[in-house]
Design an enzyme around this catalytic site. Structure first.
Site, mmCIF file in Angstrom:
data_model
loop_
_atom_site.group_PDB
_atom_site.id
_atom_site.type_symbol
_atom_site.label_atom_id
_atom_site.label_comp_id
_atom_site.label_asym_id
_atom_site.label_seq_id
_atom_site.Cartn_x
_atom_site.Cartn_y
_atom_site.Cartn_z
ATOM 1 N N LYS A 46 0.855 -1.197 0.000
ATOM 2 C CA LYS A 46 0.000 0.000 0.000
ATOM 3 C C LYS A 46 0.892 1.249 0.000
ATOM 4 C CE LYS A 46 -0.230 -0.003 5.012
ATOM 5 N NZ LYS A 46 -0.947 0.563 6.128
ATOM 6 N N ARG A 147 -10.085 1.034 14.704
ATOM 7 C CA ARG A 147 -10.219 1.645 13.373
ATOM 8 C C ARG A 147 -11.213 0.801 12.580
ATOM 9 N NH1 ARG A 147 -3.974 2.223 11.290
ATOM 10 N NH2 ARG A 147 -4.489 0.096 10.679
ATOM 11 N N TYR A 273 15.984 29.845 8.322
ATOM 12 C CA TYR A 273 14.877 30.493 9.037
ATOM 13 C C TYR A 273 15.068 30.392 10.545
ATOM 14 C CZ TYR A 273 12.184 30.661 4.694
ATOM 15 O OH TYR A 273 11.747 30.937 3.423
ATOM 16 N N MET A 325 11.674 24.505 2.466
ATOM 17 C CA MET A 325 10.785 23.751 1.562
ATOM 18 C C MET A 325 11.570 23.015 0.473
ATOM 19 S SD MET A 325 7.593 25.145 -0.713
ATOM 20 C CE MET A 325 6.640 25.752 0.652
HETATM 21 C C1 LIG Z 1 -3.752 -4.004 7.959
HETATM 22 C C2 LIG Z 1 -2.282 -3.974 7.839
HETATM 23 N N1 LIG Z 1 -1.583 -5.128 7.805
HETATM 24 C C3 LIG Z 1 -0.240 -5.152 7.719
HETATM 25 C C4 LIG Z 1 0.480 -3.977 7.660
HETATM 26 C C5 LIG Z 1 1.981 -4.049 7.580
HETATM 27 O O1 LIG Z 1 2.537 -3.539 8.752
HETATM 28 P P1 LIG Z 1 4.128 -3.424 8.902
HETATM 29 O O2 LIG Z 1 4.546 -2.437 7.851
HETATM 30 O O3 LIG Z 1 4.328 -2.920 10.282
HETATM 31 O O4 LIG Z 1 4.680 -4.756 8.649
HETATM 32 C C6 LIG Z 1 -0.200 -2.767 7.702
HETATM 33 C C7 LIG Z 1 0.554 -1.525 7.704
HETATM 34 O O5 LIG Z 1 0.319 -0.601 8.426
HETATM 35 C C8 LIG Z 1 -1.607 -2.755 7.784
HETATM 36 O O6 LIG Z 1 -2.298 -1.618 7.805
#
Ligand SMILES: Cc1ncc(COP(=O)(O)O)c(C=O)c1O
Length: 390
Positions: A46, A147, A273, A325
């Protein structure tokens, strides 16, 4: 109508995130050695593969043995599905507006979806009818993250809906750990206990659950008892284990820039800055055209070193003053031979002389900014060109 932003020509950009897919492949393989044969590995790709490029990361992880890919957004799942990779995909985060647009195609592409509420389940059922395809559903159970996920007392109702709807198939049950990076925290065991009793109730409604999964990188590394049917490591695959480990993992991203100018300044010269830093001796300052808009955290100002590749070898130099920046200043020292155009390594593997100084890591930048390497890696912005090493 959405108007695409014209991409900058990578040849004109001084800042590069060099991505080494072989590091992701080897890290995946190394994590795989921890698993029993029946446990599958889902590479979490992701957030554009934690900033490394989603498809690059996905292909590299599959080469290292991943048979699953995990992404938050259905749009990412669709992009993975269109790439026709040899892995099953799971996506887990959507809201009604985009779900109605994208989920039918996601399901038609054979992607598994997670649901964390009755409303999400209804959206999936609706999309499955449109796609005329049975949706493979993983039930997300909230065991303490607060969540995404259903609460224990919603399990039976969700199970009954799944059982009775011909367009839904209960494929998995899963949860996410809040505190696996602290193996001494009892929260993990409490979550697992809740998960197991939720799974028992779910199985009562839908029959045996083919896939149970819990473990992120930290739990994959420290808790073999939680590997279950599949593990979901993310950060470890990119080379940053969240717990101390002997498993050989190496960073897959190296962030570089080049010196724009070098100038000699006297003692007492202020920098940046707020005049956060004033020189305490005559020195040479180097200007580097990379700043917080490229992903460096301003909160980490004046706390981290970079590595400069000069004609006379690699030298570490502290970043001094406030991160701007678009630029930072580094203190090269009075005798430095650094010149404009010299390469600067912000973090990662500089690949220099083995006996010489090494570059900082994303962990170092995270510590400087009071954050985690996940945020450092995913903050490297779109204006930094990703150069995939072959
Ligand atoms: C639902 C879920 N599973 C697995 C992971 C992987 O976690 P990590 O990067 O700590 O291995 C994440 C990442 O945040 C996640 O949101």
């Amino acid at each position: 109508m959405t108007i695409p932003i014209p991409a900058e020509d990578p040849r004109h950009v001084p800042n590069l995130a060099m991505i080494d897919p072989s590091a992701i492949t080897e890290n995946t393989r190394a994590m795989g050695t921890l698993l029993e044969e029946q446990t599958a590995l889902m590479a979490v790709v992701k957030a554009d593969g934690y900033g490394h490029g989603m498809l690059t990361a996905a292909r590299a992880a599959i080469e290292g043995g991943a048979t699953w890919l995990g992404v938050a957004h259905p749009a990412s799942a669709l992009a993975l599905a269109r790439a026709d990779l040899d892995a099953q995909i799971l996506t887990w985060l959507f809201e009604p507006h985009t779900a109605r647009i994208v989920l039918p195609e996601v399901l038609a592409s054979g992607v598994d979806v997670s649901v964390g509420s009755p409303e999400m389940l209804a959206l999936v059922s609706e999309a499955a009818r449109q796609a005329d395809r049975r949706a493979r559903v993983h039930l997300k159970i909230d065991t303490g993250m607060g969540r995404n996920g259903v609460l224990p007392w919603q399990i039976r109702e969700m199970g009954a809906t799944l059982r009775e709807d011909d367009f839904l198939q209960a494929t998995g049950a899963w949860t996410h750990l809040t505190s696996a990076d602290d193996p001494s925290d009892p929260a993990t065991d409490q979550q697992v206990e809740l998960f197991d009793s939720a799974c028992a109730a779910f199985a009562d409604e839908v029959g045996p659950i083919p896939l149970q999964h819990i473990a992120n990188s930290a739990a994959t590394l420290t808790r073999p008892d939680l590997h279950r049917d599949l593990v979901r490591p993310g950060i470890a695959l990119y080379g940053y284990p969240p717990v101390p480990t002997d498993v050989p993992l190496r960073p897959a991203m190296t962030l570089t820039s080049r010196i724009a100018l070098v100038k000699e300044v006297p003692e007492g010269h202020s920098i940046g800055y707020g005049r956060m830093r004033t020189t305490t001796r005559p020195t040479r300052l180097g200007l580097v055209p990379i700043g917080y808009a490229d992903g460096l955290h301003r909160a980490g100002s004046d706390r981290c070193d970079v590595l400069v590749r000069t004609a006379s070898g690699d030298r570490r130099a502290p970043q001094v003053g406030r991160i701007s920046m678009d630029q930072i200043v580094i203190d090269l020292g009075a005798d430095s031979e650094a010149r404009p155009g010299d390469e600067v390594f912000l973090f990662g593997d500089a690949g220099g002389d083995p006996g010489g100084p090494s570059a900082s890591t994303a962990d170092d930048w995270a510590a400087a900014a009071g954050t985690i390497p996940y945020e450092v890696l995913t903050s490297v912005s779109g204006r930094v060109t990703r150069k995939v090493l072959s």
